[in-house]
Design an enzyme around this catalytic site. Sequence first.
Site, PDB file in Angstrom:
ATOM      1  N   TYR A 164      -1.934  -0.949  10.313  1.00 15.64           N
ATOM      2  CA  TYR A 164      -2.024  -1.172   8.871  1.00 15.64           C
ATOM      3  C   TYR A 164      -0.727  -0.764   8.183  1.00 15.64           C
ATOM      4  O   TYR A 164      -0.184  -1.512   7.356  1.00 15.64           O
ATOM      5  CB  TYR A 164      -3.202  -0.378   8.302  1.00 15.64           C
ATOM      6  CG  TYR A 164      -3.439  -0.587   6.826  1.00 15.64           C
ATOM      7  CD1 TYR A 164      -4.103  -1.719   6.362  1.00 15.64           C
ATOM      8  CD2 TYR A 164      -3.015   0.359   5.892  1.00 15.64           C
ATOM      9  CE1 TYR A 164      -4.328  -1.919   5.008  1.00 15.64           C
ATOM     10  CE2 TYR A 164      -3.238   0.180   4.536  1.00 15.64           C
ATOM     11  CZ  TYR A 164      -3.883  -0.962   4.091  1.00 15.64           C
ATOM     12  OH  TYR A 164      -4.102  -1.142   2.756  1.00 15.64           O
TER      13      TYR A 164
ATOM     14  N   SER B   2       0.841  -1.200   0.000  1.00 17.06           N
ATOM     15  CA  SER B   2       0.000   0.000   0.000  1.00 17.06           C
ATOM     16  C   SER B   2       0.870   1.242   0.000  1.00 17.06           C
ATOM     17  O   SER B   2       2.040   1.209   0.419  1.00 17.06           O
ATOM     18  CB  SER B   2      -0.902   0.000   1.238  1.00 17.06           C
ATOM     19  OG  SER B   2      -1.503   1.263   1.460  1.00 17.06           O
TER      20      SER B   2
ATOM     21  N   LYS C 217       1.876  -3.239   6.085  1.00 21.55           N
ATOM     22  CA  LYS C 217       2.154  -3.050   4.669  1.00 21.55           C
ATOM     23  C   LYS C 217       3.639  -2.803   4.405  1.00 21.55           C
ATOM     24  O   LYS C 217       4.157  -3.211   3.359  1.00 21.55           O
ATOM     25  CB  LYS C 217       1.303  -1.905   4.121  1.00 21.55           C
ATOM     26  CG  LYS C 217      -0.189  -2.222   4.080  1.00 21.55           C
ATOM     27  CD  LYS C 217      -0.479  -3.456   3.231  1.00 21.55           C
ATOM     28  CE  LYS C 217      -1.948  -3.796   3.163  1.00 21.55           C
ATOM     29  NZ  LYS C 217      -2.237  -4.966   2.310  1.00 21.55           N
TER      30      LYS C 217
END
Length: 322
Positions: free
Chosen positions: A207, A194, A211
């Site tokens: 998150y 991401s 990533k």
Amino acid sequence: MYNKENEVLLAYSFEVVAIKEREEHVRHAVSRRHFRYAMEPHIVRRHGDDVQRTASKRLMGKVAVITGGARGIGAATAKVFAENGASVIIADILDDLGTSLADSIGGRYIHCDVVNEADVESAINLALAWKGKLDIMFNNAGISGTEGSITNLDMEQVNYLLSVNVNGILHGIKHAARVMIKGQKGGCIICMSSSAAIMGGLGSHPYSLSKEAIIGLMRSTACELGVHGIRVNCISPHGVASEMLVGAYRKVLGKKDMTPEEVSKIVGERGSLLKGRSPSLEDVAQAVMFLASEEAGYITAHNLVIDGGFTSASSNMSFIYQ
């Protein structure tokens, strides 16, 4: 002894040989042209517009497993893979969506929770049972997880996010690599990261952590697997109006009925150097297809960022170019 007649006969023989060699050269040249023409993509023009498309099948004969392939980027990629000749296995926990999509593209569906290593191994074994090989592994499954201050994170929720986003991809690389090494024909492993791994402030702490860990894992495994002809790469999209991103916007902005189109508009205006242009699911799917194809045959240990330039530059001071 010199003989004029022998000299003439010898010269004639040389000329015959030369002519035959020229004819053979011409025959091979024509054959190569015909072969090249047959192998070149056939360009067709759609009725009513000037858009050109190629009829070539860039993944013809390839076998692919896509985790999280029932919807969003995974589903868009499954369709593009199938359109380009690949046999696709969709591995997901969304059984109804996954089964319907697999049926529509002539693929296969298997229930797969990437947290469970055995589920991922079963998805890869399905490829072997169905087609006898695995060429492409797209580790796409992931979740957005918990949000909030670093001082108040629920570690149980954090650990679950990591089990999906990091361990799930680790499971995929591990078992895909085993099969590809044994097959001795190389392969392609692609992992979903991401823009949140590239720039701070684009995702929650857990998150972003997950990533960026994926990119590190991709690079280390590319180092090991390259000797087997296996390429390992990442895709890092930004601002794709998937269900995950739209859900986050609805929550943050308190607008429960916010549409993907509205999210795309915001991204196009504020999150892209290509003003007014936001990424689509198909944009990402095409990028995944490129990495999976022979056109990317010399690309490994690479993170392909699909962000309209957002994480590379700022246009806030574009007035200086006027």
